[in-house]
Design an enzyme around this catalytic site. Structure first.
Site, PDB file in Angstrom:
ATOM      1  N   ASP A 601       0.840  -1.199   0.000  1.00 33.98           N
ATOM      2  CA  ASP A 601       0.000   0.000   0.000  1.00 33.98           C
ATOM      3  C   ASP A 601       0.879   1.256   0.000  1.00 33.98           C
ATOM      4  OD1 ASP A 601      -2.480   1.255   0.047  1.00 33.98           O
ATOM      5  OD2 ASP A 601      -3.259  -0.090   1.599  1.00 33.98           O
ATOM      6  N   GLY A 638      -3.744   3.948  -8.334  1.00 31.38           N
ATOM      7  CA  GLY A 638      -3.817   4.449  -9.708  1.00 31.38           C
ATOM      8  C   GLY A 638      -3.442   5.906  -9.864  1.00 31.38           C
ATOM      9  N   ASP A 659     -10.400   2.783  -3.014  1.00 33.81           N
ATOM     10  CA  ASP A 659     -11.067   1.588  -2.474  1.00 33.81           C
ATOM     11  C   ASP A 659     -12.510   1.462  -2.974  1.00 33.81           C
ATOM     12  OD1 ASP A 659      -8.733   1.734  -1.102  1.00 33.81           O
ATOM     13  OD2 ASP A 659      -9.614   1.573   0.890  1.00 33.81           O
TER      14      ASP A 659
HETATM   15  C1  GLA Z   1      -6.034   1.106   1.813  1.00 37.07           C
HETATM   16  C2  GLA Z   1      -6.167   0.104   0.684  1.00 37.07           C
HETATM   17  C3  GLA Z   1      -7.255  -0.876   1.042  1.00 37.07           C
HETATM   18  C4  GLA Z   1      -6.935  -1.577   2.359  1.00 37.07           C
HETATM   19  C5  GLA Z   1      -6.710  -0.552   3.443  1.00 37.07           C
HETATM   20  C6  GLA Z   1      -6.162  -1.175   4.719  1.00 37.07           C
HETATM   21  O1  GLA Z   1      -7.169   1.895   1.923  1.00 37.07           O
HETATM   22  O2  GLA Z   1      -6.437   0.750  -0.519  1.00 37.07           O
HETATM   23  O3  GLA Z   1      -7.423  -1.827   0.006  1.00 37.07           O
HETATM   24  O4  GLA Z   1      -5.787  -2.378   2.182  1.00 37.07           O
HETATM   25  O5  GLA Z   1      -5.794   0.442   3.033  1.00 37.07           O
HETATM   26  O6  GLA Z   1      -5.900  -0.223   5.685  1.00 37.07           O
END
Ligand code: GLA
Length: 944
Positions: A601, A638, A659
């Site tokens: 991430d 992205g 997300d």
């Molecule tokens: C970000 C990612 C998610 C998830 C959360 C976890 O928002 O984009 O897919 O992994 O972190 O904290």
């Protein structure tokens, strides 16, 4: 007079986001408006400057006179008020008092809000008096009220004489859900001039003479001034571009109004901003600065144009105006539309007829920005839009598997050709693609030549043909985040693994189990202190009493792969410790734990692309050197276009959106299916084998039961047609397919059918790795794609984005790869049924709202369309004693490929014999046998 009456209205249930106005809630008494001379009702004032939460899924929510925000009578604890203002927190009303002396109101959350949910309908109120400036204020009342309070809170301010303005604010409290709040029975007492409502920006304008930026956006968004971005990247015609001043360094002044913030620039000029997906609005006033007027009135004349530009280069002009010294001096720009389809905001300032004294201000210019693990807008240079190749140039394929590379430019007028193609590959000029099969492993190169007029450039392309690719087909599996969030543990991992096997999901291909955030020691308050003394990562001992390796072992024993999560900064998105500075140690530890995938991430890391490339490459290299083949899943949403560099960072999947949420249209900054489409539709040319554009977790099976994924959509979930569309789109895009429902809970039959639709999965897992090409898109109409498949079939899809059912006709002569003359066998992949053969068109009558049709078209004339599994007496595939036997009566050379469920080819054989037996040296498990004959192919799963 209070009239006592009881109405048998609806029960006091009123969800915040009910789609249409509800009947009134029950009430037992009515309070009439108090009227008289010198009294003005709050509801009689102009309510338009009052800000209120807005909800795209319920346009009903607004500021209303004498009605609640959802257009019912104002009712608080069973008392109906005939006068008042209904609004939805966060909401701010600024009142210019003009000497008004008192304000009376009853504050409360309206009875229409949902009483049953204790975390909803909780708001904070603030009443603030402003003396002679925005900073000289007195908080007159503040506190919290909930839907469940016994009665409304009375406001009775009787001496307002020392205040110029009054702020009446409802803030969101714990969250915005059900925050329907009223200023009931609200009225001012005045003598002389009546009080008026004003926009926050208009407060004290007369006094200071300088317009200030607002302190927050319409719905509490953060304000990002245009002048705070990197102005060095702008093109400026003369002098030095200025921050918050005119080009000559004076206070920005247009038509006598002075502005505290803005950009002073000189035509011919260009200002480009990449919006990065979380900007909700842009405002500015573009004009000629007074510093060249009136003495130079004849001089300045500038053709100004404000444009929104999409990923695919399509543009929309939002404002166009010639500004000059003796004509129109300025014009406002207010962009408040949904910006999810637009990637850039571009301001062109052309010198027009003359090039003198073109002193332009982009005054009071700011973005409204909704923070949600998102990236702020940033300036981009004009030359980043020059003609170039706009597609993948680092390609992958497996030996013996058909390869396709679609070449594409960001300029539709550019001509692309290809030189130095290796044997086995051909350039299809009509379709501008490279096509063919290479049988021998190795590194191959060819050159794309892109020509525009006299200019041409040569771009090297590399093709790695290997049977050891990180990810030959998009990975499929489950991620813990949406349903589980912080509660990930050894128990959850084991239960999910058991369930995925038991429910047939592993057999359907979902064989990666990925443990997302907060598996870490220290939980959300993690730091390096939660590592061992030699820096190794540690899992939360309470949740993982036997350590991570025990989980991986358990998952592996189930015939599945095990994934883990980290972040390229000090902390993960949820606040656990991240991997920045610990890449090598962590990669080694993940390898020792026998992890097969790392989702990496980007929360808390610097926003720029160069740093992202460096940080991801560091981890990519560390994984490569870890001694284990670990699928590297880049997750920076992205924003920094990972489809252009994720391959160099040694990744094989990259997230392309923020997300996903469990809804059709995202609200509160989360993204629904419509925003997933916006993010995915124009990057198909970067997708390919071992380089997958990822659209994030699917929400099928959540049905509103997820954590933030569902909460942010008011827990409504989606309709079955919307979930079917999600599956269809993800399959057409060749996105990894990741489930996110709670695996330990029952999955309904219909949800399971959607998830395991093997005919859709087959096009997703197609070995040629093509993503659905965007053929047409209309946000209120249809989204149409076509996807080339390895065996020459073409899948086509149409999604009805409109809010009513609609009919669509495919014109097959317009689908790339089809000709409108050949007759095709048509298979409906969503409903798994054969349709009539088609030649020129396919009619799709009455596609329900938000539903998708997907058809697989196979040319009738060619090859062995009679291919089918054993039982039909055609193709037979069996597995015994470590060997696979394939029999196919059709004449001609047959190629058989046996691969693992992740798409790696393990054994191949080619023969003209009817039956082919080939040994497969692999552990027990599910394998895929792919038979290609006369240009047709069929995949069959076997258990070895
Ligand atoms: C970000 C990612 C998610 C998830 C959360 C976890 O928002 O984009 O897919 O992994 O972190 O904290």
């Amino acid at each position: 007079m209070n009239s006592k009456l009881i109405r048998t209205g609806m029960a006091a249930f009123m969800a915040c986001f009910a789609l249409s106005a509800w009947a009134d809630t029950a009430y037992t008494e009515t309070v009439a408006a108090t009227t008289g001379s010198g009294i003005v009702q709050f509801s009689e004032l102009d309510l338009t400057p009052i800000t209120c939460f807005t909800d795209k899924s319920n346009a009903n929510i607004q500021v209303r006179a004498n009605r609640s925000t959802d257009d019912n009578s104002i009712v608080i604890r069973g008392v109906k008020y005939e006068s008042g203002v209904g609004t939805h927190a966060p909401s701010k009303a600024f009142i210019q008092l003009n000497g008004a002396t008192s304000f009376y109101a009853i504050m409360g959350v309206d009875d229409e809000a949902d009483e049953t949910k204790t975390n909803e309908g909780n708001v904070d109120y603030n009443i603030v008096g402003y003396k002679d400036s925005k900073t000289n204020t007195v908080t007159l009342m503040s506190g919290s009220i909930t839907r469940r309070d016994e009665a409304g809170v009375e406001v009775n301010l009787t001496d307002l004489s020392e205040y110029k303005y009054l702020l009446l604010e409802y803030a969101a409290g714990t969250n915005t859900w059900s925050d329907h709040c009223d200023w009931a029975d609200a009225r001012f007492t005045y003598t002389g001039e009546k009080p008026v409502t004003v926009a926050e920006t208009d407060m004290f304008v007369e006094e200071s003479g300088i317009v200030q930026l607002p302190t927050q956006g319409a719905n509490g968004e953060e304000i990002i001034p245009l002048s705070s971005l990197d102005l060095n990247l702008c093109t400026n015609g003369w002098g030095a571009i200025k921050k918050d001043k005119s080009i000559d360094g004076n206070t920005i002044t247009i038509g006598g109004t002075e502005y505290a913030s803005g950009v002073g620039i000189h035509a011919t000029a260009f200002v480009g901003v990449k919006l990065n997906g979380a900007v909700t609005a842009f405002h500015a006033i573009i004009g000629i600065d007074d510093e060249v007027l009136p003495q130079k009135a004849d001089g300045p004349s500038v053709d100004a144009k404000v444009v929104l530009r999409a990923q695919n280069g399509s543009e929309k002009v939002v404002a166009e105006q010639t500004i000059s010294g003796n004509g129109v001096q300025s014009f406002p720009v207010d962009i408040t539309e949904d910006l999810s389809n637009w990637k850039y905001l571009l301001i062109y300032l052309d010198k027009g007829a003359k090039d003198s004294y073109d002193h332009v201000d982009i005054a009071n210019a700011y973005f409204e920005y909704l923070e949600q693990n998102s990236t702020r807008p940033e300036m981009v240079a004009e030359n980043s839009f020059s003609t170039s190749l706009d597609c993948a140039t680092i390609l992958f394929s497996q030996p013996g598997v058909r390869f396709m590379h679609k070449l594409h430019s960001n300029n539709p007028d550019a001509i692309i050709t290809v030189e130095d193609l290796p044997a086995g590959l051909e350039f299809n000029e009509g379709r501008c693609l490279v096509d063919g099969t290479i049988d021998v492993e190795g590194e191959y190169t060819y050159t794309a030549v892109i020509t525009l007029g006299e200019d041409s450039s040569r771009v090297p392309c590399t093709l790695t043909v290997s049977k050891d690719l990180q990810q030959p087909v998009p990975f499929m599996g489950w991620l813990s985040w949406n349903a589980i969030e912080d509660n990930i543990s050894e128990d959850v991992v084991k239960a999910a693994a058991d369930a995925m096997v038991d429910k047939g999901l592993v057999a359907a291909g979902y064989n990666y189990l990925v443990m997302d955030d907060v598996w870490h020691d220290g939980g959300r308050n993690g730091s390096t202190a939660n590592r061992t003394s030699d820096g190794k990562p540690v899992a939360d001992p309470a949740k993982f009493p036997n350590g991570v390796k025990a989980c991986a072992d358990y998952v592996h024993a189930k015939g599945m792969k095990f994934g883990i999560y980290s972040d390229a900064a000090a902390k993960t998105c949820a606040g656990a410790f991240g991997s920045f500075g610990y890449e090598e140690i962590d990669a080694k530890q993940y390898a020792e734990w026998e992890c097969d995938l790392l989702k990496y991430d980007y929360c808390g890391a610097p926003a720029d692309q160069a740093t992202a490339i460096t940080r991801y490459t560091t981890m990519g290299e560390a994984l490569k050197n870890s001694g284990r083949n670990i699928l590297f899943y880049i997750c920076e949403w992205g924003v920094r276009e990972p489809w252009k560099w994720g391959d160099r960072a040694l990744g094989s999947t990259w997230r392309c959106t923020y997300d996903t949420r469990d809804c059709w249209v995202g609200v509160n900054g989360g993204i629904g299916i419509t925003q997933s489409i916006a993010g995915m539709k124009d990057i198909w040319m970067y997708n390919g084998v071992n380089r997958w554009n990822d659209a994030d977790m699917m929400c099928i099976g959540l049905n509103g039961t997820g954590k933030s994924s569902s909460h942010l959509c008011q827990k409504a979930g989606m309709t079955k047609n919307e979930y079917r569309t999600q599956m269809a789109l993800w399959c057409m895009w060749a996105s990894p397919l990741t489930l996110s429902n709670d695996m330990t809970k029952e999955i309904s039959k219909v949800d399971l059918e959607i998830m395991t639709n093997e005919e859709l999965i087959a096009i997703n897992q197609d070995r040629m790795g093509q993503a659905g090409q965007n053929l047409a898109y209309d946000a209120d109409g249809f989204y149409v794609m076509s996807k080339d498949l390895e065996n020459g079939d073409v899948a086509i899809s149409v999604t009805n984005l409109a809010s009513a059912s609609a009919s669509y006709t495919f014109d097959l002569s317009k689908v790339p790869g089809l000709d409108g003359v050949t007759t095709y066998k048509v298979r409906d992949l969503v409903n798994k049924k054969d349709m009539d053969n088609a030649t020129a068109t396919i009619e799709c009558p009455n596609i329900p709202t938000h539903a998708t049709r997907v058809y697989r078209l196979s040319a009738v004339e060619s090859g062995i369309q009679e291919v089918g599994v054993n039982g039909n007496g055609k193709l037979s595939v069996s597995a015994k004693n470590g060997a696979v036997k394939v029999c196919l009566p059709a004449a001609g050379s047959k190629r058989v490929l046996v691969s693992d469920i992740a798409g790696h080819v393990l054994a191949t054989a080619t023969s003209a014999d009817q039956c082919i037996t080939l040994p497969v040296n692999a552990p027990k498990g599910i394998y895929v046998v792919n038979v290609v004959c006369n240009g047709r192919s069929q995949s069959v799963k076997v258990t070895l």
